[in-house]
Motif scaffolding. Sequence first.
Motif, PDB file in Angstrom:
ATOM      1  N   CYS A  14       0.830  -1.204   0.000  1.00 46.19           N
ATOM      2  CA  CYS A  14       0.000   0.000   0.000  1.00 46.19           C
ATOM      3  C   CYS A  14       0.868   1.259   0.000  1.00 46.19           C
ATOM      4  O   CYS A  14       0.515   2.248  -0.646  1.00 46.19           O
ATOM      5  CB  CYS A  14      -0.949  -0.006   1.199  1.00 46.19           C
ATOM      6  N   THR A  18       0.695   3.972  -2.983  1.00 46.31           N
ATOM      7  CA  THR A  18       0.443   5.384  -2.696  1.00 46.31           C
ATOM      8  C   THR A  18       1.524   6.263  -3.337  1.00 46.31           C
ATOM      9  O   THR A  18       1.214   7.288  -3.959  1.00 46.31           O
ATOM     10  CB  THR A  18       0.369   5.613  -1.180  1.00 46.31           C
ATOM     11  N   LYS A  54      -8.232   6.604  -0.043  1.00 50.27           N
ATOM     12  CA  LYS A  54      -9.193   6.661   1.065  1.00 50.27           C
ATOM     13  C   LYS A  54      -9.423   5.277   1.649  1.00 50.27           C
ATOM     14  O   LYS A  54      -9.467   5.114   2.872  1.00 50.27           O
ATOM     15  CB  LYS A  54     -10.505   7.274   0.570  1.00 50.27           C
ATOM     16  N   ARG A  55      -9.561   4.276   0.784  1.00 54.11           N
ATOM     17  CA  ARG A  55      -9.764   2.888   1.272  1.00 54.11           C
ATOM     18  C   ARG A  55      -8.573   2.442   2.101  1.00 54.11           C
ATOM     19  O   ARG A  55      -8.735   1.812   3.135  1.00 54.11           O
ATOM     20  CB  ARG A  55      -9.983   1.930   0.109  1.00 54.11           C
ATOM     21  N   GLU A  57      -6.391   4.428   3.656  1.00 53.79           N
ATOM     22  CA  GLU A  57      -6.362   5.259   4.859  1.00 53.79           C
ATOM     23  C   GLU A  57      -7.378   4.786   5.900  1.00 53.79           C
ATOM     24  O   GLU A  57      -7.096   4.774   7.097  1.00 53.79           O
ATOM     25  CB  GLU A  57      -6.661   6.703   4.456  1.00 53.79           C
ATOM     26  N   ASP A  58      -8.560   4.399   5.434  1.00 54.05           N
ATOM     27  CA  ASP A  58      -9.626   3.960   6.333  1.00 54.05           C
ATOM     28  C   ASP A  58      -9.393   2.547   6.858  1.00 54.05           C
ATOM     29  O   ASP A  58     -10.068   2.124   7.794  1.00 54.05           O
ATOM     30  CB  ASP A  58     -10.981   4.002   5.628  1.00 54.05           C
ATOM     31  N   GLY A  59      -8.473   1.835   6.250  1.00 54.39           N
ATOM     32  CA  GLY A  59      -8.231   0.447   6.641  1.00 54.39           C
ATOM     33  C   GLY A  59      -8.931  -0.478   5.665  1.00 54.39           C
ATOM     34  O   GLY A  59     -10.136  -0.356   5.441  1.00 54.39           O
ATOM     35  N   ASP A  61     -10.783  -3.401   4.478  1.00 60.63           N
ATOM     36  CA  ASP A  61     -11.610  -4.433   5.103  1.00 60.63           C
ATOM     37  C   ASP A  61     -11.916  -5.584   4.148  1.00 60.63           C
ATOM     38  O   ASP A  61     -12.326  -6.644   4.578  1.00 60.63           O
ATOM     39  CB  ASP A  61     -12.905  -3.823   5.639  1.00 60.63           C
TER      40      ASP A  61
END
Length: 88
Positions: A14, A18, A54-55, A57-59, A61
Amino acid sequence: MPAADLRVHCLAFCGALTTHHTREDGAFPEFERQMPELGPVLARLRREHAAIAKRIEDGIDDLDQLAEELEAHLRYEEEHLVPALNRL
């Protein structure tokens, strides 16, 4: 693979993803200057970069969902951006 190892690999991937998207976004203004017709393609790629960031950053799942999104993103990029860049 133990969960800790999977987490380390995921974080490394990740992070690299990024960095890759950040560099692409930085190059897009020059692409737009040289090839204004790419505007809609680059706008979509920017939106996808932001959504993927965003996915992350939010973790994450759902790894399968993220993989599908990345595969679709890369296909679109290869179909619409790479041919234009090859003409430069």
